[in-house]
Design a protein around this motif. Sequence first.
Motif, PDB file in Angstrom:
ATOM      1  N   HIS A 139       0.868  -1.182   0.000  1.00  0.00           N
ATOM      2  CA  HIS A 139       0.000   0.000   0.000  1.00  0.00           C
ATOM      3  C   HIS A 139       0.900   1.225   0.000  1.00  0.00           C
ATOM      4  N   ARG A 140       0.492   2.256  -0.734  1.00  0.00           N
ATOM      5  CA  ARG A 140       1.256   3.510  -0.753  1.00  0.00           C
ATOM      6  C   ARG A 140       0.304   4.669  -1.010  1.00  0.00           C
ATOM      7  N   GLU A 141       0.544   5.787  -0.346  1.00  0.00           N
ATOM      8  CA  GLU A 141      -0.278   6.978  -0.557  1.00  0.00           C
ATOM      9  C   GLU A 141       0.528   8.198  -0.154  1.00  0.00           C
ATOM     10  N   GLY A 149       2.150   0.625   3.423  1.00  0.00           N
ATOM     11  CA  GLY A 149       1.730  -0.598   4.111  1.00  0.00           C
ATOM     12  C   GLY A 149       2.572  -1.776   3.669  1.00  0.00           C
ATOM     13  N   THR A 156       2.707  -6.009   4.137  1.00  0.00           N
ATOM     14  CA  THR A 156       1.975  -7.189   4.601  1.00  0.00           C
ATOM     15  C   THR A 156       2.911  -8.071   5.423  1.00  0.00           C
ATOM     16  N   LEU A 168      -1.830  -6.166   7.464  1.00  0.00           N
ATOM     17  CA  LEU A 168      -1.193  -5.026   6.809  1.00  0.00           C
ATOM     18  C   LEU A 168      -0.719  -4.050   7.873  1.00  0.00           C
ATOM     19  N   ILE A 179       0.793  -0.512   8.538  1.00  0.00           N
ATOM     20  CA  ILE A 179       0.872   0.767   7.836  1.00  0.00           C
ATOM     21  C   ILE A 179       1.591   1.786   8.713  1.00  0.00           C
TER      22      ILE A 179
END
Length: 351
Positions: free
Chosen positions: A55-57, A66, A68, A82, A84
Amino acid sequence: MARKPVSELRRGWTTGACATAAVKAALLALWGDGFPNEVGITLPRGETPVFPLAHRELRDGWAEVGITKDAGDDPDVTHGALVIARVSASAGGVVFKAGEGVGTVTKPGLPIGVGEPAINPVPRQMMRAQVEALAAEHGRRGDVVIEVAIPGGAEIALKTWNPRLGIKGGLSILGTTGVVRPFSCSAWIASIHRGVDVARAGGQNHVAGCTGATSEKVVQALYGLPDHAMLDMGDFSGGLLKYLAKNPVPRMTIGGGIGKITKLAQGAVDLHSSRSQVDFMALNAVAQRLGLRDVSGANTALEAVTIAGPQLAAEIARLAQLQAVAQLRGADVMIDVVVIDRAGVILGRAA
């Protein structure tokens, strides 16, 4: 608690290692390098795992990544979770916050103070080290807020010791080495130690270590003990008693099924079936000394008690108490023992 089989098992990475990798990747993005596809870190013992980003933002003023969690072949309840990390500027220094699914400490006795997010000391050190290293590379001040979250962590935490330890709202970010050793006993024993620490810090004068859920239920009801007094001893009587010898609590109740308590009575410190067995010749010698029926042909300790009667169960409890006291090496702890059958019926006690 499952034990390691003969074949080689795959190790995994702790939540602390995952959070550290996420912090590194998020800082790279926040400070202008963009998100990498994967990120590598160096763990306290020199291992260099590489983590793909799940996950990336990136938004104005913050970035989050994020990772896993892969626990390898360990039956870890956080496997697949996950982890983060969101990073943003702080007013000064590195500040840790608990996001969704990460708990907050509410009781003294843990390595993190009351009111703090449940991010343990070594993961904090690892994340601070990443901040310092990347700040130096980018000519930045290391003033960063690190908010760690594990979506769904509050539900997962109900399967852990956190509610008993006074960690509310979610999981802990853990790990002293960053590595999950498959089927390791060390994490379980560490949880027992933290349970003792919390009981002592809270002034709890009576704790109980039980071998399983049934004996725990019986002992808790018998003495009216609160949840935080119940130490999930499992098979690790030696690990609990050794720690109590150096960190005493005034009173300790040991509860367990007749088989495991018989092994404790015979001097075993690890009560798992792969590490210790009931010595039926020795058990029969006890029965003969008491003038009871011969139990040398029994297949289980419960069968032996069924043959010989309740006096044998009471003697097993007494001998287990003596063994426990011996393992305390003179520590000022009063020990009593409660022995049950599979249905939770009390077979014998030693007070």
